[in-house]
Design a protein around this motif. Structure first.
Motif, PDB file in Angstrom:
ATOM      1  N   ASN A 101       0.822  -1.206   0.000  1.00  0.00           N
ATOM      2  CA  ASN A 101       0.000   0.000   0.000  1.00  0.00           C
ATOM      3  C   ASN A 101       0.857   1.257   0.000  1.00  0.00           C
ATOM      4  OD1 ASN A 101      -2.027  -1.853   0.278  1.00  0.00           O
ATOM      5  ND2 ASN A 101      -2.523  -1.348   2.398  1.00  0.00           N
ATOM      6  N   GLY A 102       0.395   2.254  -0.753  1.00  0.00           N
ATOM      7  CA  GLY A 102       0.973   3.585  -0.646  1.00  0.00           C
ATOM      8  C   GLY A 102       2.263   3.829  -1.391  1.00  0.00           C
ATOM      9  N   VAL A 103       2.617   2.974  -2.354  1.00  0.00           N
ATOM     10  CA  VAL A 103       3.874   3.189  -3.087  1.00  0.00           C
ATOM     11  C   VAL A 103       3.656   3.806  -4.462  1.00  0.00           C
ATOM     12  CG1 VAL A 103       5.191   1.436  -1.853  1.00  0.00           C
ATOM     13  CG2 VAL A 103       3.873   0.799  -3.911  1.00  0.00           C
ATOM     14  N   ASN A 193      -1.431  -5.779  -4.388  1.00  0.00           N
ATOM     15  CA  ASN A 193      -0.485  -5.784  -3.273  1.00  0.00           C
ATOM     16  C   ASN A 193       0.014  -7.184  -2.957  1.00  0.00           C
ATOM     17  OD1 ASN A 193      -2.939  -6.745  -2.304  1.00  0.00           O
ATOM     18  ND2 ASN A 193      -2.667  -5.851  -0.267  1.00  0.00           N
ATOM     19  N   SER A 229       4.753   3.267   2.860  1.00  0.00           N
ATOM     20  CA  SER A 229       3.612   4.005   2.336  1.00  0.00           C
ATOM     21  C   SER A 229       3.917   5.503   2.265  1.00  0.00           C
ATOM     22  CB  SER A 229       2.386   3.782   3.231  1.00  0.00           C
ATOM     23  OG  SER A 229       1.348   4.663   2.866  1.00  0.00           O
ATOM     24  N   TYR A 230       3.699   6.075   1.086  1.00  0.00           N
ATOM     25  CA  TYR A 230       3.898   7.510   0.912  1.00  0.00           C
ATOM     26  C   TYR A 230       2.851   8.290   1.705  1.00  0.00           C
ATOM     27  CZ  TYR A 230       5.137  11.897  -1.358  1.00  0.00           C
ATOM     28  OH  TYR A 230       5.557  13.178  -1.594  1.00  0.00           O
ATOM     29  N   ARG A 231       1.657   7.713   1.832  1.00  0.00           N
ATOM     30  CA  ARG A 231       0.611   8.386   2.607  1.00  0.00           C
ATOM     31  C   ARG A 231       0.997   8.490   4.073  1.00  0.00           C
ATOM     32  NH1 ARG A 231      -2.446   5.621  -1.292  1.00  0.00           N
ATOM     33  NH2 ARG A 231      -2.498   3.702  -0.071  1.00  0.00           N
TER      34      ARG A 231
END
Length: 249
Positions: A101-103, A193, A229-231
């Motif tokens: 998630n979040g990449v 994922n 995760s970037y988020r």
């Protein structure tokens, strides 16, 4: 675009300007005809582009120029950027964006969908759960008609495969979409994922799973993205900024 009388007439015919064509002998050589055709072609191209983008149902997204290539610990930037040449549409080859998630998988997929629509291709972007829930309650002729919605576009983008678990019915429906697109030679972009070896956790005991994966992988670019995760990173940065702001008060 042609400007000779016969070329202008062909353009008018392509635009289905039947009133103008009926009076072509009298009006075909008028100097304003070429300008009229230019205006009509540009307006139709604009409306067609807007319709394709709206029909694609991409939703809000950040442009690819804003992608932080330094954030993932692993990403093949050259290969991702090569996707935007859209050679995979003509080969054809599927694209699988694999990572936690979040990449940035969805961001890349949304930009591919948008750019493909800009280039004149029909596109459909959907979350896997939405597609499967849309089809699962249907049967017979109604189901066959609805499946065409996901088979017909030149590009289908299927987001978030692996985030939920599904039963055999859902697996069969996804297989039907994948199989029919495979036979038609039209690609799918998938974000997931989970590695394919873990898809048995998503579609438990599904008899079609091996064949489904085989169809997806037969001709495919599989791009693995690793990283945190970037988020989560953005959330931590926001919290840090707020703490610093409070200390300055």
């Amino acid at each position: 675009m042609g400007t000779k009388p016969e070329q202008l007439r062909k353009r008018a015919a392509k635009l289905r300007l039947y009133g103008l064509l009926a009076a072509w002998d009298a009006l075909g050589r008028e100097p304003w005809v070429a300008k009229l055709l230019d205006l009509e072609e540009r307006e139709r191209a604009r409306r067609s582009r807007e319709y394709r983008i709206k029909s694609a149902k991409i939703g809000a997204f950040k442009p690819i120029v804003d992608f932080d290539w330094k954030h993932p610990s692993k990403i093949d930037r050259a290969l991702v950027e090569e996707l935007f040449d859209f050679d995979f549409l003509t080969e054809p080859a599927n694209v699988v964006l694999l990572g936690p998630n979040g990449v940035g998988k969805t961001m890349i997929a949304q930009n591919l969908a948008y750019e493909a629509a800009l280039r004149g291709h029909s596109v459909r972007f959907c979350v896997a759960a939405d597609l499967l829930n849309d089809l699962s309650g249907l049967d017979g002729a109604t189901l066959r008609t609805r499946v065409k919605r996901y088979v017909a576009p030149k590009l289908l983008v299927l987001d978030e495969v692996g985030y939920l678990r599904y039963d055999d019915r859902h697996a069969d429906l996804l297989y039907e979409v994948v199989r029919r697109r495979y036979e038609r030679g039209v690609p799918i972009v998938v974000t997931t994922n989970k590695a394919f070896s873990e898809w048995n956790q998503v579609f438990e005991s599904a008899a079609c799973l091996v064949t489904l994966i085989d169809r997806l992988c037969h001709r495919a670019e599989i791009i693995e993205i690793r990283g945190a995760s970037y988020r989560v990173k953005e959330s931590k940065a926001r919290s840090t900024r707020k703490r610093k702001a409070r200390r300055k008060r």
